[in-house]
Design an enzyme around this catalytic site. Structure first.
Site: not given
Length: 170
Positions: A49, A90
């Site tokens: 991701s 993230k």
């Protein structure tokens, strides 16, 4: 023939005396353990991701004691995921009080387009989200690989108390 020799040193040590190398090795081990437990922790990235910035299965270094100033847009953070309860990496794109939207793959914060040089907008063309306002003491996070990331678009903003640390490296 008489040869002068230096007097022999007795190889035996006094009881309780440790060789300096063992003491130094123990001190080094204790120091490394303390650094690992309380300051910097290596983490292996489990998903794709964050590609291309952070490749899947690569290792990052997380700084555990961090300040709110380090948790700013652009920072890579590690937090406990609301989905699964595992440590997750993230990128912070907005902080408390800011408004976030995505219009045709362009990230807008407070209505302004944000520069994202590491994002391949052609892979996420046609993506729309929001706008949403980030609550105080929260951050809004996105994966760099927007097409393959489960992030704040799915589970909402992240409370600062859920953060484990900020990424020092890469």
């Amino acid at each position: 023939m008489d040869i002068d020799r230096a007097p022999r040193r007795d190889a035996r040590k006094a009881p309780g005396e440790r060789p300096p190398t063992i003491v130094l090795a123990v001190l080094l081990l204790v120091t490394l353990l303390a650094v690992r437990l309380w300051i910097v922790e290596p983490l292996t990235v489990a998903s794709d991701s964050m590609e291309p910035a952070v490749a899947q299965y690569s290792t990052v270094l997380m700084l555990k004691p961090f300040s709110r100033e380090q948790v700013a847009p652009g920072a890579l953070i590690v937090f406990i995921s609301p989905e699964g309860g595992t440590p997750t990496l993230k990128r912070v794109v907005a902080v408390g009080g800011q408004t976030v939207a995505i219009e045709d793959s362009i990230l807008l914060v407070d209505g302004e387009p944000m520069p994202e040089p590491g994002i391949d907008h052609t892979r996420i063309d046609g993506t729309y989200f929001g706008p949403v306002q980030v609550p105080e003491s929260h951050v809004f996070v996105l994966g760099d690989n927007r097409a393959g990331s489960i992030d704040s678009r799915d589970y909402g903003s992240i409370p600062l108390e859920a953060l484990l640390g900020v990424v020092l490296w890469p």
